[in-house]
Design an enzyme around this catalytic site. Sequence first.
Site, PDB file in Angstrom:
ATOM      1  N   PHE A 119       0.860  -1.180   0.000  1.00  0.00           N
ATOM      2  CA  PHE A 119       0.000   0.000   0.000  1.00  0.00           C
ATOM      3  C   PHE A 119       0.896   1.229   0.000  1.00  0.00           C
ATOM      4  CE2 PHE A 119      -4.424   1.286   0.881  1.00  0.00           C
ATOM      5  CZ  PHE A 119      -5.088   0.161   0.470  1.00  0.00           C
ATOM      6  N   GLN A 239      -7.719  15.059   3.160  1.00  0.00           N
ATOM      7  CA  GLN A 239      -7.033  14.260   2.138  1.00  0.00           C
ATOM      8  C   GLN A 239      -7.845  14.115   0.854  1.00  0.00           C
ATOM      9  OE1 GLN A 239      -6.290   9.785   2.724  1.00  0.00           O
ATOM     10  NE2 GLN A 239      -4.244  10.695   2.711  1.00  0.00           N
ATOM     11  N   HIS A 241      -7.914  11.753  -2.139  1.00  0.00           N
ATOM     12  CA  HIS A 241      -7.387  10.459  -2.567  1.00  0.00           C
ATOM     13  C   HIS A 241      -7.158  10.537  -4.070  1.00  0.00           C
ATOM     14  CE1 HIS A 241      -7.067   6.195  -3.432  1.00  0.00           C
ATOM     15  NE2 HIS A 241      -7.098   5.916  -2.149  1.00  0.00           N
ATOM     16  N   LEU A 251     -14.478   5.559  -4.769  1.00  0.00           N
ATOM     17  CA  LEU A 251     -13.072   5.255  -4.572  1.00  0.00           C
ATOM     18  C   LEU A 251     -12.611   4.006  -5.309  1.00  0.00           C
ATOM     19  CD1 LEU A 251     -10.895   6.604  -2.705  1.00  0.00           C
ATOM     20  CD2 LEU A 251     -10.977   4.429  -1.508  1.00  0.00           C
ATOM     21  N   GLU A 254      -6.256   2.088  -3.239  1.00  0.00           N
ATOM     22  CA  GLU A 254      -4.827   2.079  -3.488  1.00  0.00           C
ATOM     23  C   GLU A 254      -4.321   0.646  -3.642  1.00  0.00           C
ATOM     24  OE1 GLU A 254      -3.155   5.340  -1.150  1.00  0.00           O
ATOM     25  OE2 GLU A 254      -1.986   3.731  -0.254  1.00  0.00           O
ATOM     26  N   ARG A 285      -0.416   9.680  -0.544  1.00  0.00           N
ATOM     27  CA  ARG A 285      -1.551  10.163  -1.331  1.00  0.00           C
ATOM     28  C   ARG A 285      -1.454  11.622  -1.746  1.00  0.00           C
ATOM     29  NH1 ARG A 285      -6.296   6.928   1.932  1.00  0.00           N
ATOM     30  NH2 ARG A 285      -5.684   4.909   1.081  1.00  0.00           N
ATOM     31  N   HIS A 366     -11.635  12.797   0.431  1.00  0.00           N
ATOM     32  CA  HIS A 366     -11.680  11.464   0.994  1.00  0.00           C
ATOM     33  C   HIS A 366     -11.667  11.395   2.522  1.00  0.00           C
ATOM     34  CE1 HIS A 366     -11.127   7.171   1.068  1.00  0.00           C
ATOM     35  NE2 HIS A 366      -9.937   7.251   1.620  1.00  0.00           N
ATOM     36  N   ARG A 408      -2.723  11.268   5.846  1.00  0.00           N
ATOM     37  CA  ARG A 408      -2.856   9.908   6.370  1.00  0.00           C
ATOM     38  C   ARG A 408      -2.365   8.878   5.357  1.00  0.00           C
ATOM     39  NH1 ARG A 408      -6.567   5.810   5.687  1.00  0.00           N
ATOM     40  NH2 ARG A 408      -8.232   7.038   4.747  1.00  0.00           N
TER      41      ARG A 408
HETATM   42  C1  FAD Z   1     -14.520   4.474  -0.032  1.00  0.00           C
HETATM   43  C2  FAD Z   1     -13.599   4.469   1.138  1.00  0.00           C
HETATM   44  C3  FAD Z   1     -12.593   3.510   1.232  1.00  0.00           C
HETATM   45  C4  FAD Z   1     -11.735   3.499   2.331  1.00  0.00           C
HETATM   46  N1  FAD Z   1     -10.771   2.529   2.405  1.00  0.00           N
HETATM   47  C5  FAD Z   1      -9.967   2.488   3.499  1.00  0.00           C
HETATM   48  C6  FAD Z   1      -8.989   1.468   3.655  1.00  0.00           C
HETATM   49  O1  FAD Z   1      -8.849   0.585   2.808  1.00  0.00           O
HETATM   50  N2  FAD Z   1      -8.219   1.460   4.758  1.00  0.00           N
HETATM   51  C7  FAD Z   1      -8.361   2.409   5.727  1.00  0.00           C
HETATM   52  O2  FAD Z   1      -7.649   2.355   6.714  1.00  0.00           O
HETATM   53  N3  FAD Z   1      -9.292   3.381   5.625  1.00  0.00           N
HETATM   54  C8  FAD Z   1     -10.089   3.449   4.534  1.00  0.00           C
HETATM   55  N4  FAD Z   1     -11.030   4.446   4.429  1.00  0.00           N
HETATM   56  C9  FAD Z   1     -11.239   5.361   5.553  1.00  0.00           C
HETATM   57  C10 FAD Z   1     -12.086   4.719   6.631  1.00  0.00           C
HETATM   58  O3  FAD Z   1     -12.948   3.770   6.061  1.00  0.00           O
HETATM   59  C11 FAD Z   1     -12.940   5.710   7.391  1.00  0.00           C
HETATM   60  O4  FAD Z   1     -12.138   6.759   7.808  1.00  0.00           O
HETATM   61  C12 FAD Z   1     -13.550   5.050   8.611  1.00  0.00           C
HETATM   62  O5  FAD Z   1     -14.278   3.918   8.229  1.00  0.00           O
HETATM   63  C13 FAD Z   1     -14.429   5.948   9.439  1.00  0.00           C
HETATM   64  O6  FAD Z   1     -15.004   5.172  10.477  1.00  0.00           O
HETATM   65  P1  FAD Z   1     -15.770   5.816  11.703  1.00  0.00           P
HETATM   66  O7  FAD Z   1     -16.099   4.703  12.627  1.00  0.00           O
HETATM   67  O8  FAD Z   1     -14.998   6.953  12.225  1.00  0.00           O
HETATM   68  O9  FAD Z   1     -17.088   6.423  11.035  1.00  0.00           O
HETATM   69  P2  FAD Z   1     -18.190   5.820  10.027  1.00  0.00           P
HETATM   70  O10 FAD Z   1     -17.956   4.414   9.684  1.00  0.00           O
HETATM   71  O11 FAD Z   1     -18.324   6.813   8.943  1.00  0.00           O
HETATM   72  O12 FAD Z   1     -19.480   5.829  10.918  1.00  0.00           O
HETATM   73  C14 FAD Z   1     -20.105   7.002  11.339  1.00  0.00           C
HETATM   74  C15 FAD Z   1     -21.237   6.591  12.236  1.00  0.00           C
HETATM   75  O13 FAD Z   1     -21.755   7.723  12.890  1.00  0.00           O
HETATM   76  C16 FAD Z   1     -23.151   7.728  12.792  1.00  0.00           C
HETATM   77  N5  FAD Z   1     -23.568   9.132  12.869  1.00  0.00           N
HETATM   78  C17 FAD Z   1     -23.071  10.199  12.203  1.00  0.00           C
HETATM   79  N6  FAD Z   1     -23.709  11.318  12.567  1.00  0.00           N
HETATM   80  C18 FAD Z   1     -24.612  10.956  13.511  1.00  0.00           C
HETATM   81  C19 FAD Z   1     -25.563  11.666  14.283  1.00  0.00           C
HETATM   82  N7  FAD Z   1     -25.727  12.973  14.155  1.00  0.00           N
HETATM   83  N8  FAD Z   1     -26.337  10.969  15.142  1.00  0.00           N
HETATM   84  C20 FAD Z   1     -26.197   9.631  15.272  1.00  0.00           C
HETATM   85  N9  FAD Z   1     -25.308   8.919  14.573  1.00  0.00           N
HETATM   86  C21 FAD Z   1     -24.524   9.585  13.710  1.00  0.00           C
HETATM   87  C22 FAD Z   1     -23.470   7.035  11.513  1.00  0.00           C
HETATM   88  O14 FAD Z   1     -24.758   6.493  11.546  1.00  0.00           O
HETATM   89  C23 FAD Z   1     -22.407   5.952  11.506  1.00  0.00           C
HETATM   90  O15 FAD Z   1     -22.847   4.845  12.251  1.00  0.00           O
HETATM   91  C24 FAD Z   1     -11.877   4.474   3.324  1.00  0.00           C
HETATM   92  C25 FAD Z   1     -12.890   5.435   3.233  1.00  0.00           C
HETATM   93  C26 FAD Z   1     -13.730   5.452   2.145  1.00  0.00           C
HETATM   94  C27 FAD Z   1     -14.768   6.528   2.051  1.00  0.00           C
END
Ligand code: FAD
Lengths: 594, 240
Positions: A119, A239, A241, A251, A254, A285, A366, A408
Site C-alpha cells: 500500500f 485528504q 485520494h 473510490l 490504493e 496520497r 476522501h 494519512r
Molecule cells: C470508499 C472508502 C474507502 C476506504 N478505504 C480504506 C482502507 O482501505 N483502509 C483504511 O484504513 N481506511 C479506509 N477508508 C477510511 C475509513 O474507512 C474511514 O475513515 C472510517 O471507516 C471511518 O469510520 P468511523 O467509525 O470513524 O465512522 P463511520 O464508519 O463513517 O461511521 C459514522 C457513524 O456515525 C453515525 N452518525 C453520524 N452522525 C450521527 C448523528 N448525528 N447521530 C447519530 N449517529 C450519527 C453514523 O450512523 C455511523 O454509524 C476508506 C474510506 C472510504 C470513504
Amino acid sequence: MAEVKTHSFDAIIVGAGGAGLMAALYASREVNVAVISKLYPTRSHTGAAQGGIGAALGNIEEDRWEWHAYDTVKGSDYLADQDAVDVLCKEAIDTVIELEHMGLPFDRFPNGKISQRRFGGHTNNETGKPVQRACHAADRTGHMILQTLYQQCIKNKVNFFDEFHVVDLIRVGDTVRGVVAVEISTGDFHVFHSKAVLFATGGWGRCWEVTSNAHSLTGDGAAICVRRGIPMEDMEFFQFHPTGIYRLGILITEGVRGEGGVLLNSKGERFMEKYAPSIKDLASRDVVSRAIFLEIQAGRGINGENYVHLDITPETVNKYLAEAGESRRITREYVEAKLPDIADFTRTYLGVDPVKEPMPIQPTAHYAMGGIPTDVDGRVVLDQNNKVLAGLYAAGECACVSVHGANRLGTNSLVDLVVFGRRSGVHMAQYCKEAEKLPLPKNPVDEVMAEFDRIRNGSGGAKPYELRKQMQKTMTDNVGVFRTDETISKAVDDLRLLRAEYNRNIQIDDKGARFNTDLLEAWELGCLLELAEITAVSALNRTESRGGHARDDYPKRNDVDWLKHTLCFSENGKLRLDYKPVVIGRYQPKERVY
Amino acid sequence: MKVDLRVRRFNPEKDQKPWWGEYTLEKVRATDTVLDLLHRIKWEQDGTLTLRRSCAHGVCGSDALRINGANMLACKTLVTRLTKDNNYARIQVEPILGMQIIKDLVVDMEPFFDHYRSVMPYFVNDNPLPANGRERLQSQEDRARFDDTTKCILCAACTSSCPSFWANEKYIGPAAIVQAHRFIFDTRDEAFEERLEVVGDTFGVWRCRTNFNCSNACPREIEVTRAIAEVKMALTTGKI
Ligand SMILES: Cc1cc2nc3c(=O)[nH]c(=O)nc-3n(C[C@H](O)[C@H](O)[C@H](O)COP(=O)(O)OP(=O)(O)OC[C@H]3O[C@@H](n4cnc5c(N)ncnc54)[C@H](O)[C@@H]3O)c2cc1C
Ligand code: SF4
Ligand code: FES
C-alpha cells in the site's frame, strides 16, 4: 410540540461505524452503554473501506511496528504526534489478531496466515522498498470489519438506538451530562442522560463536490462539539485520494496500485516515475494527487479532460513488473479474485472492464485528518495545554489524536478506528465506574428544538440543496488539492455569505414529524457549513505547504514557523485560531522524498 | 434524455392511502442512477419525498427498492439499464414488498433485522486461542468455502422478493439464511449444530420453494439459492 423522552445510561456512544462499535464492545463489558446511530449500524461508511488495515504482522516478509511508525510519521509530513503513532502501530498488531479471533474472514496466504499486500507509503525501512503490510479481505476489508464488530455486538447484547439522529451535546461548564437525539421515524426528541459521551460520527467529505464519502458523512459530531465550545484541530488538512472514479468520486482503492496497477497520462507515460522515482505509484496520497493535478494542468489529461488512467490490466502490469526485474506476474483471474468490488464498480458505473482497459480517475475528497482533539485514550482536550474535558470522548475519523498529521497513509484509518476505539471504550468504562452521574440541566432540548423549529418554519426561500451546491463548488474550486491566499479568501467570503443565508432564509418543503429527511438534511447542511468555514479559515492562516495542505504561494514546508497543530475555536459566532506543539519522538523532521 | 417517473407515495400523517406521484425530469444522463433521479425530485421539486440512502455506490444496503417491478438498489441501477431508447425512459419506483411502510419509500426494517438476529449471526469459538498469540490458521480452500455469503450487505432485496416470505412473514427469509451460511461453512466456527437447529425450524429453510427470485434480486450477486440449498444439504446429511 413533540414529546420528549428521557433515557439513562452510564455511557453513550454516538456512531456505529468501526470506531463506535469497537468502543461499544469494550465499554459494554463493564458498564451500561447505549449506541446511538442515525443509520442502521451496517450502513455506516466503514463498510465502504476497501483496501486493507495496516499492521506489521510480517506474515510474508520481515516487518516491524517501528517501520510502520516511521512510515506514518513521514507520511504525516512530520505533523503527527509521535507518542500517539507509537501506540497506533504497536497496538495495530494485536488488534488485527483480535479481529481475526472475532471471526473476521481475512484472505489467507498459502500457509494459512492472514494475507497482506502493499500500500502507498508503507516500506521496509532498510531497503526503502514497498512492504506487504495491508491485511485484507479481498477489497471489502471495511465491510468485513463493520460486519464482524456488529455481529459481536449482537452476541454481547449491546443496546442500540438505530435511526436516532443526535443533534446536541449536553455540556454544563466542564462536565458532560448526555446528548439530545431525534427519533427519525417519529420526529420525537429524546434526552440520553449519561456520565460519559463518545463521538464516533465519521468524516465530512460532503463539503466537496467530488467525494468518496457517503451522503450521510456530514460531520455532525464535530459540528456539535464546535457549538459546545470544543476547538477543531488541524482542519486545513483534508485528504484528496488520488484515485476516485472520474466525475463520480467513488473510490478505487490504493490496493489496485499495491497489486501492481500504474497511473498513465495521455501520452501513456507512467508519470509517477518523475515525481517519486523510488516508490513511484505507491508514494503517499498527497504526493500522487498533486502529481495527477499537475499532469492535467500541463494538458496531459486523457483527451485533454480532467482525468488520467489507472491501469491494472495484466498486460500493462506484467510489462512493468518485468521491467522492475520482479518475478511476480498477474492474471485476469487474479485481478478478479483480489479486486472483485472494484471490477464491479467500474463495470456498473462506467461500463469499463478493468481487466481489459484502464479506468478514468481523478482525485476525490476522501478523509479528514483533522477533527475533535483527543489524547491517546480518546479523551477530548480543550486547549493548547491539553486540558481534558472529563467524560467526553471522540474516536475514529471525527477525532484528531493526532496520528495522521498532515496526510494519512492508506490502511491507517481502519487501524485508528480499532486501536483508539478500543482504548476509548476501556477508558470510558473506567471513568464511568468512578464518576458520579450529575443531574440534567433544566430543559436540555430547548435550544436545539428552537433551531429545528426555525428550519421547519423558515420561509426565506433559500433551498438547502442550492446552498449545499454552492458550498461544495467553492470548497472544490478554492480549498482543493492546491490553494492560494486568493482562492482561500474567496472561499471564506463565500462561506460567510452562505452561512448568513442559511441562518436567515433557509426554507424546506416537509413540515411533518415522521421520517422528515428534508429537515434533517437541512440541519446536516448547517454542520457542513460550520466545518467548511473552519477548514478554510485554518487553511488561510497556514502560510506553508505540508501534506494535504498544498499552497501555490507558499510551496515549501516551513518547520521553523509551522511545525505546530492548529486549534480553531468558535466563539460568539467568530472563529479564533490558536496553536499547540507537535510531539516529536525518535524521528526528527526532514525533507520527504519518495 | 427525458424521464417520466412514477413514485409510490404514502405519508401516514396525512394520506388515507398510498398514491402515485408523477414527475418529469429533463437532461437526464444515461449513466445517472435511479438514486440520482430520486434526489433530483427531492431537491429540485418536492422535498417531502422520503427515502433511505447513504453510500451511493451499492455497498451500504440502504436503498433496495422495487424498480419497474423488480428489486434493486437505486444507487446501483443506471437509467440505461431500464430503457432501450436513448432519449426517453419511463421508470416506476415503489417500496420493497412485504414490509410495513413508514413513509413513501421507507419501510420498517425491524422484523427483517429480527430474523437476521435469530440465526446467531456471529462467530462462536470458545476453544483456547493459539498459544503463540497469533491468528487462527485457515487454508485458502476453507476460506473460499464461504466467501460468497460474506458479501451480504443486509439490503433485504432478496427477502422482500420471495413469495414464501410474502405468504408468511414469520419465514426467516433468504437474507437470514445467507448469514447463517456464512458461519455454518466457516471451519473456524463451533456453533454449527445450534445454528442448524434454528434454520431447520418450521419457519426456516424448508419454506424455500427454490424460486430463484432472491438470487436475481441480490445486488451483490450472491448465489442465494445455492447457499440455501447448501444449508438444506447440511441439515439432511449433518455434514458440511
Ligand atoms: C470508499 C472508502 C474507502 C476506504 N478505504 C480504506 C482502507 O482501505 N483502509 C483504511 O484504513 N481506511 C479506509 N477508508 C477510511 C475509513 O474507512 C474511514 O475513515 C472510517 O471507516 C471511518 O469510520 P468511523 O467509525 O470513524 O465512522 P463511520 O464508519 O463513517 O461511521 C459514522 C457513524 O456515525 C453515525 N452518525 C453520524 N452522525 C450521527 C448523528 N448525528 N447521530 C447519530 N449517529 C450519527 C453514523 O450512523 C455511523 O454509524 C476508506 C474510506 C472510504 C470513504
Ligand atoms: S443476500 Fe443479497 S439481496 Fe439478500 S440481503 Fe444480502 S446482499 Fe441483499
Ligand atoms: S445508498 Fe448505499 S447501497 Fe445504495
